[in-house]
Write an enzyme that holds these catalytic residues in place. Structure first.
Site, short mmCIF file in Angstrom:
data_model
loop_
_atom_site.label_atom_id
_atom_site.label_comp_id
_atom_site.label_asym_id
_atom_site.label_seq_id
_atom_site.Cartn_x
_atom_site.Cartn_y
_atom_site.Cartn_z
N GLY A 7 0.77 -1.20 0.06
CA GLY A 7 0.12 0.17 0.01
C GLY A 7 1.06 1.22 -0.08
O GLY A 7 1.73 1.43 0.89
N LYS A 225 -12.43 1.62 15.57
CA LYS A 225 -11.53 1.87 16.53
C LYS A 225 -11.95 1.42 18.01
O LYS A 225 -11.14 1.00 18.73
CB LYS A 225 -11.23 3.50 16.59
CG LYS A 225 -10.47 3.86 15.41
CD LYS A 225 -10.38 5.19 15.00
CE LYS A 225 -9.73 5.71 14.05
NZ LYS A 225 -9.88 7.25 13.37
#
Length: 337
Positions: A7, A225
């Site tokens: 990435g 998260k």
């Protein structure tokens, strides 16, 4: 240490940039000599067993949009899995875009590396919020070190802080502002009285909000998260489907004004405890630790020995997120000495 970066968007470029900035200091301070031997993006890869030029990687990507255009060592028609199976490396840096549907391709990248006994550092919330226990089990069974500080709060130190600095404490809950885009929008609406739609458009123009802001403004990013914190810090076994989620798109200037008259602000708060997994707009008192403006993230950990401990930091940004990844790389290196 030989790194493979899968990435090469904003975070991947940030990792390359901080390695370039800190290369000599890392050698002097830790005896850590980092070599980036492979980088991939959607176009292909750049591979050099002797190490790639981190500055040239960034320059190539920014000029051509394709890492496969890297001079001499660029290749097309290869995937991240191909590269992981072909290249000799020590640690995978997995920073592909987050996919909250099935966690791919990041999940496969991470498991491939672990099954080969490699260490892994990631900022990718997708697989962590969908199949956390599977990844931890794979790391343990293959004796791989798995670090993911950058997956929550960007530069805000929370996961390693909970595990290391607060070691010995029992942490009963984590509560905080975990999405910088939402905090920016709500701060602007409170300070200027502007409507939600207009403020979101301005945030998009400034690059603070994504072109498609759905995951941010509807609370899904913060919920990912919360799952990671619940599993990692509170030793729970939950996934995204277990979180109650409400975003900020229905908040009006009138409701914010009414709250301000009573000495409150409206913030998108995530909470992880054994009794509650939730992301929702809540009233916070002005002057409290959660009364932060802009893109800041802040979280309070409730402990038995240290009482409430609050941490804050920039929740997003290429260099900021890369700083958390670099700290994980250093931690892995130090554990090998």
């Amino acid at each position: 240490m030989k790194l493979c970066i899968i990435g090469f968007g904003a975070v991947g470029k940030g990792v390359s940039r901080v390695i370039s900035m800190k290369k000599e200091i890392l050698k002097e301070k830790y005896g850590l000599d980092i070599s980036v031997v492979a980088v991939t993006d959607r176009s292909g890869a750049a591979i050099n067993p002797d190490g790639l030029d981190t500055d040239l990687l960034i320059e190539t990507k920014e000029k051509t949009g394709k890492i496969s255009e890297y001079p001499e060592y660029g290749v097309t028609d290869v995937t991240g899995i191909h590269v992981l199976n072909q290249v000799d490396y020590d640690c995978l840096i997995e920073v592909t875009p987050t996919n909250i549907d099935d966690g791919e391709p990041a999940k496969s990248h991470i498991l491939t590396a672990m099954n080969d006994g490699k260490d892994v550092v990631t900022s990718n919330k997708g697989p962590l919020s969908l199949c956390f226990s599977e990844l931890i089990e794979a790391a343990n069974s293959n004796n791989s070190i798995f670090k993911y500080e950058a997956s929550v709060g960007g530069a805000m130190p929370i996961i390693n802080f909970a595990h290391e600095t607060l070691a010995g404490n029992e942490i009963s809950s984590v509560q905080g502002i975990l999405n910088g885009t939402c905090n920016y929008i709500l701060s602007r609406m409170a300070n200027e009285g502007s409507p939600y739609g207009q403020t979101l458009n301005e945030a998009q123009e400034l690059g603070i909000a994504e072109t498609d802001p759905y995951q941010d403004v509807e609370g899904i990013d913060a919920a990912c998260k919360i799952v990671i914190l619940a599993n990692s810090v509170l030793n729970m076994n939950v996934s995204l489907k277990d979180v109650q989620i409400e975003g900020i798109s229905r908040i009006t200037p009138e409701s914010i004004s009414l709250a301000k008259k009573e000495g409150f602000l409206i913030k998108l708060i995530g909470e992880a405890s054994h009794n509650n997994l939730e992301v929702s707009p809540r009233l916070v008192r002005e002057g409290s630790p959660f009364a932060v403006d802009g893109t800041l993230n802040v979280a309070t950990l409730r402990t038995d020995l240290a009482d409430d401990v609050t941490v804050a930091g920039k929740g997003a940004g290429s260099i900021e997120t890369a700083s958390a990844i670099l700290s994980d790389i250093i931690s892995i290196w130090k554990s090998s000495l």
